[in-house]
Design a protein around this motif. Structure first.
Motif, PDB file in Angstrom:
ATOM      1  N   GLY A 172      -4.189  16.102   4.341  1.00  0.00           N
ATOM      2  CA  GLY A 172      -5.402  15.482   3.812  1.00  0.00           C
ATOM      3  C   GLY A 172      -6.128  14.576   4.787  1.00  0.00           C
ATOM      4  N   ARG A 173      -5.446  14.147   5.845  1.00  0.00           N
ATOM      5  CA  ARG A 173      -6.088  13.226   6.785  1.00  0.00           C
ATOM      6  C   ARG A 173      -6.447  13.878   8.109  1.00  0.00           C
ATOM      7  NH1 ARG A 173      -3.602   7.159   6.462  1.00  0.00           N
ATOM      8  NH2 ARG A 173      -5.700   6.635   7.169  1.00  0.00           N
ATOM      9  N   ASN A 174      -6.361  15.211   8.172  1.00  0.00           N
ATOM     10  CA  ASN A 174      -6.660  15.854   9.456  1.00  0.00           C
ATOM     11  C   ASN A 174      -8.034  15.463  10.003  1.00  0.00           C
ATOM     12  OD1 ASN A 174      -4.239  17.111   9.792  1.00  0.00           O
ATOM     13  ND2 ASN A 174      -4.940  19.177   9.300  1.00  0.00           N
ATOM     14  N   ALA A 205      -3.530   2.305  17.459  1.00  0.00           N
ATOM     15  CA  ALA A 205      -3.319   3.755  17.454  1.00  0.00           C
ATOM     16  C   ALA A 205      -2.332   4.071  16.332  1.00  0.00           C
ATOM     17  CB  ALA A 205      -2.780   4.206  18.803  1.00  0.00           C
ATOM     18  N   LYS A 206      -2.692   4.991  15.464  1.00  0.00           N
ATOM     19  CA  LYS A 206      -1.887   5.210  14.253  1.00  0.00           C
ATOM     20  C   LYS A 206      -1.800   6.696  13.938  1.00  0.00           C
ATOM     21  CE  LYS A 206      -5.795   4.628  11.040  1.00  0.00           C
ATOM     22  NZ  LYS A 206      -6.497   3.719  10.128  1.00  0.00           N
ATOM     23  N   HIS A 207      -0.864   7.169  13.166  1.00  0.00           N
ATOM     24  CA  HIS A 207       0.240   6.460  12.536  1.00  0.00           C
ATOM     25  C   HIS A 207       1.500   6.951  13.217  1.00  0.00           C
ATOM     26  CE1 HIS A 207      -3.110   7.166   9.714  1.00  0.00           C
ATOM     27  NE2 HIS A 207      -2.900   5.938   9.313  1.00  0.00           N
ATOM     28  N   ASN A 216       3.708  12.222  -0.840  1.00  0.00           N
ATOM     29  CA  ASN A 216       4.860  11.326  -0.747  1.00  0.00           C
ATOM     30  C   ASN A 216       4.983  10.691   0.635  1.00  0.00           C
ATOM     31  OD1 ASN A 216       7.135   9.967  -1.722  1.00  0.00           O
ATOM     32  ND2 ASN A 216       8.515  11.562  -1.017  1.00  0.00           N
ATOM     33  N   ARG A 217       3.868  10.235   1.148  1.00  0.00           N
ATOM     34  CA  ARG A 217       3.859   9.756   2.541  1.00  0.00           C
ATOM     35  C   ARG A 217       4.727   8.520   2.743  1.00  0.00           C
ATOM     36  NH1 ARG A 217      -2.065   6.882   3.301  1.00  0.00           N
ATOM     37  NH2 ARG A 217      -2.100   5.792   1.323  1.00  0.00           N
ATOM     38  N   THR A 218       4.966   7.770   1.679  1.00  0.00           N
ATOM     39  CA  THR A 218       5.781   6.567   1.858  1.00  0.00           C
ATOM     40  C   THR A 218       7.267   6.827   1.669  1.00  0.00           C
ATOM     41  OG1 THR A 218       5.392   5.983  -0.433  1.00  0.00           O
ATOM     42  CG2 THR A 218       3.972   4.941   1.198  1.00  0.00           C
ATOM     43  N   SER A 252       4.141   4.350  11.103  1.00  0.00           N
ATOM     44  CA  SER A 252       3.696   5.141   9.947  1.00  0.00           C
ATOM     45  C   SER A 252       4.461   4.786   8.671  1.00  0.00           C
ATOM     46  CB  SER A 252       3.862   6.619  10.271  1.00  0.00           C
ATOM     47  OG  SER A 252       5.199   6.883  10.656  1.00  0.00           O
ATOM     48  N   TYR A 253       4.043   5.388   7.574  1.00  0.00           N
ATOM     49  CA  TYR A 253       4.693   5.160   6.278  1.00  0.00           C
ATOM     50  C   TYR A 253       6.030   5.890   6.151  1.00  0.00           C
ATOM     51  CZ  TYR A 253       0.560   3.254   3.753  1.00  0.00           C
ATOM     52  OH  TYR A 253      -0.469   2.493   3.293  1.00  0.00           O
ATOM     53  N   ASN A 254       6.095   7.065   6.802  1.00  0.00           N
ATOM     54  CA  ASN A 254       7.198   7.994   6.543  1.00  0.00           C
ATOM     55  C   ASN A 254       8.489   7.627   7.280  1.00  0.00           C
ATOM     56  OD1 ASN A 254       5.243   8.886   8.746  1.00  0.00           O
ATOM     57  ND2 ASN A 254       7.088   9.988   9.318  1.00  0.00           N
ATOM     58  N   GLY A 404     -10.970   7.096   1.577  1.00  0.00           N
ATOM     59  CA  GLY A 404      -9.837   6.234   1.918  1.00  0.00           C
ATOM     60  C   GLY A 404     -10.194   5.309   3.065  1.00  0.00           C
ATOM     61  N   SER A 405      -9.185   4.935   3.850  1.00  0.00           N
ATOM     62  CA  SER A 405      -9.458   3.978   4.921  1.00  0.00           C
ATOM     63  C   SER A 405     -10.312   4.586   6.021  1.00  0.00           C
ATOM     64  CB  SER A 405      -8.147   3.428   5.485  1.00  0.00           C
ATOM     65  OG  SER A 405      -7.335   4.492   5.930  1.00  0.00           O
ATOM     66  N   GLY A 406     -10.493   5.914   6.000  1.00  0.00           N
ATOM     67  CA  GLY A 406     -11.363   6.572   6.975  1.00  0.00           C
ATOM     68  C   GLY A 406     -12.826   6.499   6.587  1.00  0.00           C
TER      69      GLY A 406
END
Ligand code: BGC
Length: 702
Positions: A172-174, A205-207, A216-218, A252-254, A404-406
């Protein structure tokens, strides 16, 4: 009471209040007197200040001020919010002259709340478009423009660039990310970082790392072989660190091969710092408390957005011997080192008036530079076309970026209708009126979860009789197909990767009816990620991928359609024939059931591990078989290969012995060309020419 005793009582009263005044004055002066003895932070006394800090102060310093700043409110015990809509702040230590610093998103431009003062920021094209320009000088220029807005709106660090590798087209964030290739990713990221940081503000620089899915990114555990991890998922970060030294990196979250990346000493210290020489600070992605002492021990210097509870956790862990105070010192020192670099520390008086006008021009130029022409059977540039039937809801409300944040709170977005009109091309007024009416009803938007920003429109069916009449009354047709995406959710195959029935019917009907009267049809893909093209790409006469093209999108698309700009973008990723052809599709979540859970877990803590394949863990079984490393570069097995893109002119290339290449424009129009070098089928270098007039040459060195 005698006069005397009355007098005494009076004096006693006076004495008491006088005493109180003295005590108060002393209390007031204490910190000042104390400050006279304790050091005040300067660029050259970080160690001294660190030494003067109490355990509690150090613990506070590595924990952000909380969610409050994002919503424009200060929370209890937090520093006052300085910039509304910023994502986070560090805590101040007033006693030692340490101010808090402000961080805000994101990759397509600064994301703050405009509020009543109308603090809008330029909506630049999304990261994917920038990478498709293959133009590091341009990306650096975009970065400098973004950085100026960061500086002038009083922000110290922008939470960009987003630079995860595009493992799978459905992430989803590509749109925030650059490429399926780590070299291109790293070079574009380095250019962006250099540009932003040239303004005296920082990047993140992320993530970091292997945050390849939103589902379930977290909680997701990415299981990746170390050689694959290093060659693909870490490589871009390595290049960016070595070449541009971002002020910060966002972990990152993962999880990665077991631990959370935020608790992974191997990743954050051994590899990032000891091997690559990263000199900056690592902050967490915005999550609720995890194992804070473990994060500190791993070299994750700053907890964002930060919770008071974490301060206590750190203090307790040091006191009971679970966390070595020396490790906390390392993190606290890095926060101080970051603070002294910032404009806020240097007392920069920001104007709240960045140069939005010139940045809009940069945004438009960049947008046109990164669009990719996929098909062109003598349809483009539009010639002799005075009036077009402009179809597709997106033509009237283009997707400038993602959610989102983008997302960016931009002053305006130029739609394609206005872009064409600005270029002197009329649009069919009847069709326009229908579409404008359609988009006046929010109920025509797609349903689904959107964190910040708006969901895209459902496509509108157009009756064949109307299309027939449009074909009679217009010189050509332009159809815009839109896709919206954002964090917290991966895309689906049906009706997202694949065009839906209404879209396919629209393309089919318009092509048939316009071709029947000898008129051309162009499809504009205003998308954030790869879509299926193989089944319909031969129907229209031209296909232009416009990506999320920023606030000047409509003008930039018109620039390319009319030929004011000759397209020079090249795909930074492969367009497969079918989703199932992508090796990672065997290990990627499809379906949105887990989405809501993830949103909740972001706010409340990690989701519970239930051992679900591709949700709780994802094995990167495809190994190195990502993008063109699997599909190849010749286009035989795909719809469009990596590096592909057409131009309105032609070029010849002559290799010289020293490895440089003479590129000559052999066609009739000015244009730019990208030259890519591959070694053993892997991208090893690239360069882009300046605008070459017909007959003109440039020698590219690598
Ligand atoms: C995103 C980050 C972003 C942060 C702060 C998180 O949800 O993953 O990319 O920078 O929020 O807004």
């Amino acid at each position: 009471m005698t006069d005397h005793s009355r007098m005494c009582a009076f004096f006693q009263l006076e004495d008491v209040s006088m005493l109180r005044k003295i005590v108060l004055a002393l209390a007031f002066m204490m910190p000042v007197m104390a400050n006279a003895q304790v050091p005040q932070l300067r660029e050259d006394n970080v160690d001294e200040v660190l030494k003067a800090m109490t355990l509690h102060e150090k613990a506070r310093l590595v924990v952000g001020t909380g969610w409050g700043s994002m919503f424009g409110v200060g929370l209890l015990n937090a520093d006052p919010v300085e910039v509304r809509g910023a994502a986070g702040m560090t805590r101040s230590v007033k006693r030692l002259g340490v101010p808090s610093v402000v961080m805000a998103d994101g990759p397509a431009g600064l994301r703050i709340m405009p509020g009543r003062s109308k603090r809008y920021c330029t909506g630049f094209p999304v990261g994917t478009l920038l990478a498709c320009s293959w133009d590091t000088a341009l990306v650096q220029e975009v970065g400098a423009a973004m950085g100026q807005e960061v500086l002038e709106y009083g922000v110290d660090i922008i939470l960009a660039p987003g630079m995860n590798l595009m493992r799978n087209p459905l992430c989803g964030r590509n749109f925030e990310y650059y490429s399926e290739d780590p070299l291109l990713t790293g070079k574009i990221a380095a250019a962006m970082i250099r540009g932003i940081q040239s303004q005296g503000v920082g990047t993140s620089a992320k993530h970091f790392a292997a945050n390849s899915q939103e589902t379930n990114r977290t909680g997701n555990n990415a299981i990746v072989e170390e050689d694959v991890l290093r060659a693909l998922y870490l490589k871009g970060f390595e290049i960016a660190v070595r070449e541009a030294q971002p002020w910060t990196i966002m972990s990152s979250y993962n999880k990665l091969n077991g631990p959370y990346t935020q608790e992974d000493k191997w990743l954050l210290t051994d590899v990032l710092r000891d091997e690559w020489g990263f000199e900056g600070l690592v902050m967490t992605d915005w999550t609720s408390p995890r194992n804070t002492p473990a994060q500190i021990a791993a070299g994750n210097d700053l907890m964002e957005p930060g919770f008071k509870k974490q301060i206590n956790q750190i203090v307790k862990a040091v006191k009971n011997g679970e966390l070595d105070e020396a490790l906390l010192d390392v993190c606290a020192k890095r926060v101080l080192e970051l603070v002294v670099k910032t404009p806020r520390f240097h007392g920069y008086q920001y104007s709240n008036q960045p140069d939005l006008k010139s940045h809009a021009e940069v945004s438009r130029r960049a947008a046109a530079d990164g669009m990719v022409l996929l098909e062109n059977r003598s349809a483009l540039p539009l010639q002799g076309v005075k009036k077009v039937a402009l179809l597709g809801v997106g033509s009237y409300d283009i997707i400038a970026g993602g959610t989102g944040s983008g997302n960016v709170n931009k002053p305006y977005v130029v739609n394609l209708m206005d872009g064409l009109k600005n270029a002197g091309i009329a649009v069919d007024e009847g069709a326009a009126a229908d579409y404008l009416k359609y988009i006046s009803h929010n109920s025509n938007r797609k349903k689904g979860y959107v964190m910040v920003g708006k969901a895209a429109w459902k496509e509108k069916a157009v009756p064949v009789a109307q299309i027939k009449s449009l074909a009679m009354n217009n010189d050509a047709a332009v159809i815009t197909i839109i896709r919206q995406a954002g964090e917290g959710e991966d895309r689906s195959v049906n009706d997202d990767f694949c065009l839906d029935e209404t879209e396919l019917a629209l393309i089919g009907d318009v092509c048939r009816e316009f071709h029947a009267v000898g008129k051309k049809v162009t499809v504009v893909l205003n998308i954030g990620g790869v879509v299926e093209t193989a089944s319909w790409k031969l129907l229209p006469d031209a296909i232009l991928v416009a990506w999320g093209c920023g606030q000047e999108g409509g003008n930039a698309i018109a620039d390319v359609l009319t030929g004011a700009v000759n397209p020079s973008g090249r795909l930074s990723m492969t367009f497969p024939l079918a989703y199932e052809d992508v090796p990672s599709s065997a290990n990627f979540p499809i379906g949105k059931k887990e989405v809501i859970k993830d949103v909740m877990s972001t706010a409340t803590g990690a989701s519970k591990d239930k051992g679900r394949k591709d949700v709780d863990y994802t094995v990167y079984e495809e190994g190195m078989n990502v993008g063109y490393r699997y599909f190849g570069l010749d286009g035989a097995k795909v719809s469009y290969p990596f590096g592909y893109g057409l131009s309105y002119t032609t070029f010849s290339k002559e290799e010289l012995e020293d490895g440089s290449v003479i590129v000559t424009n052999t066609g009739a129009r000015s244009g730019r060309e990208v030259v890519m070098r591959f070694e053993n089928g892997i991208l090893s270098a690239f360069a882009k020419t300046r605008l070459l007039a017909p007959g003109e040459s440039e020698t590219l060195k690598f």
